[in-house]
Enzyme design. Structure first.
Site, PDB file in Angstrom:
ATOM      1  N   GLY A   1     -65.933 -46.071  69.864  1.00 55.15           N
ATOM      2  CA  GLY A   1     -65.227 -47.338  70.033  1.00 55.15           C
ATOM      3  C   GLY A   1     -64.070 -47.452  69.053  1.00 55.15           C
ATOM      4  N   ALA A   2     -64.372 -47.202  67.775  1.00 58.19           N
ATOM      5  CA  ALA A   2     -63.346 -47.310  66.739  1.00 58.19           C
ATOM      6  C   ALA A   2     -62.217 -46.319  66.989  1.00 58.19           C
ATOM      7  CB  ALA A   2     -63.974 -47.050  65.374  1.00 58.19           C
ATOM      8  N   ASN A   3     -62.563 -45.103  67.390  1.00 61.95           N
ATOM      9  CA  ASN A   3     -61.524 -44.096  67.636  1.00 61.95           C
ATOM     10  C   ASN A   3     -60.548 -44.579  68.711  1.00 61.95           C
ATOM     11  OD1 ASN A   3     -62.849 -42.439  65.838  1.00 61.95           O
ATOM     12  ND2 ASN A   3     -63.753 -41.101  67.381  1.00 61.95           N
TER      13      ASN A   3
ATOM     14  N   GLY B   1     -61.503 -31.490  79.745  1.00 55.20           N
ATOM     15  CA  GLY B   1     -61.116 -30.605  78.641  1.00 55.20           C
ATOM     16  C   GLY B   1     -59.814 -29.887  78.935  1.00 55.20           C
TER      17      GLY B   1
ATOM     18  N   GLY C   1     -57.730 -30.417  82.243  1.00 57.80           N
ATOM     19  CA  GLY C   1     -56.948 -31.608  82.558  1.00 57.80           C
ATOM     20  C   GLY C   1     -57.846 -32.768  82.929  1.00 57.80           C
TER      21      GLY C   1
ATOM     22  N   ASP D   1     -61.547 -39.579  72.995  1.00 56.45           N
ATOM     23  CA  ASP D   1     -61.251 -40.962  72.581  1.00 56.45           C
ATOM     24  C   ASP D   1     -59.738 -41.188  72.473  1.00 56.45           C
ATOM     25  OD1 ASP D   1     -63.994 -41.362  72.398  1.00 56.45           O
ATOM     26  OD2 ASP D   1     -64.033 -40.710  70.297  1.00 56.45           O
TER      27      ASP D   1
ATOM     28  N   GLY E   1     -60.579 -33.809  62.294  1.00 54.69           N
ATOM     29  CA  GLY E   1     -61.047 -35.198  62.310  1.00 54.69           C
ATOM     30  C   GLY E   1     -60.640 -35.915  63.584  1.00 54.69           C
TER      31      GLY E   1
END
Ligand code: RIB
Length: 308
Positions: free
Chosen positions: A43-45, A224, A227, A254, A289
């Protein structure tokens, strides 16, 4: 272009990332070559990706009162998110993800939900004004199922387009599909939820038909390096992935969802939204990250709304 407004309900995890040459076998101990902590959580990403592009983003999430929670709150502030519905819970720690990344950039992730699992439908009710004011809302499945459902229902009642990323995969009742404008699994999640292998665009089309039949208005399956695939009642197409050397694929999906939601909220056609999402995801896999790898708008080579 007006500043797109998004509201995201979802998880906040601190990612504990160990880099290894190859993934361990069951029962095997391996020495890692690096260790880092990053801010993550699906969600945050997605919220931070959209904020980095310039969206006004209200985040609905729960973090602990521990030091990870304090650091996470600061991270949200630094990324310019609206913090009114970042709630704190003292009973359990902030969510974490133990992540292993190998030499090819692939990852394996175990999430401990912690405070994310305490985000309740009543928390989402509090945020009704932010949901109603959004141009698009986004949610996933790292918070309780009933919370995601309530969030999507409020958005649907308010006529706000809903982007639902059913990750991690979970069995879903038809209620979820009934309030979903864009149902966006990756190929693994699509395969688990459609009950069939999704390895090609033909498979993706068959899986998408199942999700449309259950009530989703449109389906976007990310695949991935192959596409992404789009299908609605009267349209269907694929967008290619950009060929780049991946160092860490964590959070690339995300980046795709956050960018796609940004462009939907901006009023772009879905094909443009997906092409631009694919571009942002390709940039993100070239750095370590999740959130630190997300590009700001001026580092992206996005297509104009009608140029492709
Ligand atoms: O999608 C990537 C994310 O999954 C990571 O940031 C991790 O926190 C898990 O939620």
């Amino acid at each position: 272009m007006n500043k797109p407004k998004l509201c995201v309900a979802g998880s906040s995890n601190v990612d504990l990332v160990t880099t290894v040459k190859r993934m361990p076998q069951p029962g095997e101990t391996l020495m890692g070559s690096a260790f880092n902590t990053f801010f993550g959580g699906k969600g945050a990403n997605q919220a931070v990706m959209a904020a980095k592009l310039g969206a006004e983003v209200t985040m609905i999430s729960r973090i602990g009162t521990d030091s990870f929670g304090d650091q996470y709150y600061e991270n949200y502030r630094e990324n310019g998110l609206i913090l009114d519905y970042i709630l704190r819970t003292a009973e359990v720690p902030t969510g974490i993800a133990a992540i292993t990344v190998d030499d090819s950039g692939q990852n394996a992730i175990i999430v401990y939900g912690g405070a994310n699992q305490r985000l309740k439908p009543a928390d989402v009710d509090l945020a009704r004004p932010a949901i109603q004011a959004a141009g698009t809302v986004v949610s996933q499945l790292e918070i309780p199922l009933e919370t995601t459902l309530r969030f999507l229902q409020i958005a649907r009642e308010s006529g706000v387009p809903t982007v639902f990323n059913p990750a991690p995969a979970h069995e879903l009742t038809d209620d979820f599909f009934a309030v979903t404008d864009y149902f966006c699994p990756n190929e693994t999640e699509a395969s688990l939820m459609a009950g069939m292998a999704v390895e090609s665009f033909d498979d993706a089309e068959r899986a998408a038909k199942i999700f449309l039949k259950r009530g989703a208005k449109a389906v976007v399956i990310t695949m991935g390096s192959r596409g992404a695939f789009y299908k609605s009642a009267n349209d269907q197409f694929q967008v290619p992935a950009e060929m780049v050397k991946a160092v860490d694929t964590t959070g690339a999906g995300d980046a795709f969802i956050g960018t796609m939601a940004y462009f939907i909220a901006a009023g772009a056609p879905i094909r443009t939204a997906m092409l631009n999402a694919s571009h942002a995801a390709a940039l993100s896999v070239q750095k370590m990250g999740a959130q630190p790898s997300y590009p700001p708008y001026d580092e992206c080579d996005f297509s104009d709304f009608n140029s492709r």
